[in-house]
Design a protein around this motif. Structure first.
Motif, short mmCIF file in Angstrom:
data_model
loop_
_atom_site.label_atom_id
_atom_site.label_comp_id
_atom_site.label_asym_id
_atom_site.label_seq_id
_atom_site.Cartn_x
_atom_site.Cartn_y
_atom_site.Cartn_z
N ILE A 7 0.86 -1.18 0.00
CA ILE A 7 0.00 0.00 0.00
C ILE A 7 0.89 1.23 0.00
CG2 ILE A 7 -1.76 1.32 1.26
CD1 ILE A 7 -2.75 -1.34 2.39
N VAL A 8 0.77 2.03 -1.03
CA VAL A 8 1.52 3.28 -1.16
C VAL A 8 0.58 4.41 -0.75
CG1 VAL A 8 2.78 4.77 -2.76
CG2 VAL A 8 2.88 2.27 -3.03
N SER A 9 1.00 5.21 0.22
CA SER A 9 0.11 6.23 0.77
C SER A 9 -0.38 7.22 -0.29
CB SER A 9 0.78 6.96 1.92
OG SER A 9 1.96 7.60 1.50
N GLU A 10 0.47 7.58 -1.23
CA GLU A 10 0.05 8.53 -2.27
C GLU A 10 -1.05 7.94 -3.14
OE1 GLU A 10 3.31 7.91 -1.54
OE2 GLU A 10 3.72 9.85 -0.60
N GLU A 11 -0.98 6.64 -3.40
CA GLU A 11 -2.01 5.98 -4.20
C GLU A 11 -3.28 5.76 -3.38
OE1 GLU A 11 -0.28 2.39 -5.71
OE2 GLU A 11 1.27 3.47 -6.80
N ALA A 12 -3.12 5.47 -2.10
CA ALA A 12 -4.27 5.21 -1.23
C ALA A 12 -4.97 6.49 -0.82
CB ALA A 12 -3.82 4.44 0.01
N GLY A 13 -4.28 7.61 -0.90
CA GLY A 13 -4.87 8.88 -0.51
C GLY A 13 -4.92 9.10 0.99
N VAL A 14 -4.14 8.34 1.72
CA VAL A 14 -4.11 8.46 3.18
C VAL A 14 -2.72 8.04 3.66
CG1 VAL A 14 -5.04 6.14 3.55
CG2 VAL A 14 -5.35 7.88 5.29
N LYS A 15 -2.22 8.71 4.70
CA LYS A 15 -0.88 8.44 5.20
C LYS A 15 -0.92 7.95 6.64
CE LYS A 15 1.50 11.85 2.38
NZ LYS A 15 2.46 12.93 2.37
N ARG A 23 -6.32 -0.15 7.99
CA ARG A 23 -7.56 -0.88 7.71
C ARG A 23 -7.63 -1.36 6.26
NH1 ARG A 23 -10.20 3.41 10.98
NH2 ARG A 23 -10.26 2.59 13.09
N LEU A 24 -7.00 -0.62 5.34
CA LEU A 24 -6.96 -1.08 3.95
C LEU A 24 -6.29 -2.45 3.85
CD1 LEU A 24 -5.94 2.22 2.11
CD2 LEU A 24 -8.13 1.02 1.92
N ALA A 25 -5.19 -2.62 4.56
CA ALA A 25 -4.50 -3.92 4.55
C ALA A 25 -5.35 -4.98 5.24
CB ALA A 25 -3.14 -3.79 5.22
N LEU A 26 -5.93 -4.64 6.38
CA LEU A 26 -6.78 -5.60 7.10
C LEU A 26 -7.94 -6.06 6.23
CD1 LEU A 26 -6.90 -3.82 10.57
CD2 LEU A 26 -5.68 -5.95 10.03
N ASP A 27 -8.59 -5.11 5.57
CA ASP A 27 -9.74 -5.43 4.73
C ASP A 27 -9.32 -6.28 3.52
OD1 ASP A 27 -11.30 -3.99 6.47
OD2 ASP A 27 -11.47 -2.23 5.16
N HIS A 28 -8.18 -5.95 2.93
CA HIS A 28 -7.70 -6.70 1.77
C HIS A 28 -7.54 -8.18 2.09
CE1 HIS A 28 -5.50 -7.52 -1.95
NE2 HIS A 28 -4.70 -8.26 -1.21
N PHE A 29 -7.00 -8.48 3.26
CA PHE A 29 -6.74 -9.86 3.65
C PHE A 29 -7.86 -10.45 4.52
CE2 PHE A 29 -2.41 -8.32 2.76
CZ PHE A 29 -2.06 -9.25 1.79
N ASP A 30 -8.89 -9.65 4.78
CA ASP A 30 -10.00 -10.08 5.62
C ASP A 30 -9.51 -10.59 6.97
OD1 ASP A 30 -12.71 -10.40 6.19
OD2 ASP A 30 -12.72 -12.50 5.50
N LEU A 31 -8.69 -9.77 7.62
CA LEU A 31 -8.12 -10.10 8.92
C LEU A 31 -8.59 -9.10 9.97
CD1 LEU A 31 -4.44 -10.80 7.85
CD2 LEU A 31 -6.12 -12.50 8.57
N SER A 32 -8.62 -9.55 11.21
CA SER A 32 -8.87 -8.62 12.31
C SER A 32 -7.52 -8.10 12.79
CB SER A 32 -9.59 -9.33 13.46
OG SER A 32 -8.75 -10.30 14.04
N PRO A 33 -7.48 -6.95 13.43
CA PRO A 33 -6.21 -6.39 13.90
C PRO A 33 -5.44 -7.34 14.82
CG PRO A 33 -7.94 -4.76 14.09
CD PRO A 33 -8.60 -6.06 13.71
#
Length: 88
Positions: A7-15, A23-33
């Motif tokens: 996940i690149v922050s400039e592409e994701a629009g959030v740093k 949460r983007l990573a968590l959602d991508h892999f369907d994982l809980s923190p």
């Protein structure tokens, strides 16, 4: 490819330390923190940011000093990546 997701922050629009980038990573892999360990070298952006969404953390002490104002506590602190394998 070594990584399934980058996940690149400039592409994701959030740093970091914005919770949404974690949460983007968590959602991508369907994982809980609680299923994750975030490893980072920046106490605020990485350790505190990930901890604020409920992830366990490991701080890689290489570039940034720890600030007393940081309330998050990493599970471990390391100085080299070779120290990770025994911890995991």
């Amino acid at each position: 490819m070594i990584f399934d997701l980058i996940i690149v922050s400039e592409e994701a629009g959030v740093k970091k330390p914005d919770p949404q980038i974690f949460r983007l990573a968590l959602d991508h892999f369907d994982l809980s923190p609680e299923q994750c360990i975030y490893i980072g070298d920046h106490p605020t952006n990485d350790v505190e940011g990930a901890a604020n969404v409920g992830m366990n953390t490991i701080w890689m002490k290489v570039n940034q000093p720890w600030q007393d104002s940081i309330t998050a506590r990493p599970l471990h602190s390391i100085t080299h990546l070779r120290e990770l394998l025994p911890l995991l």
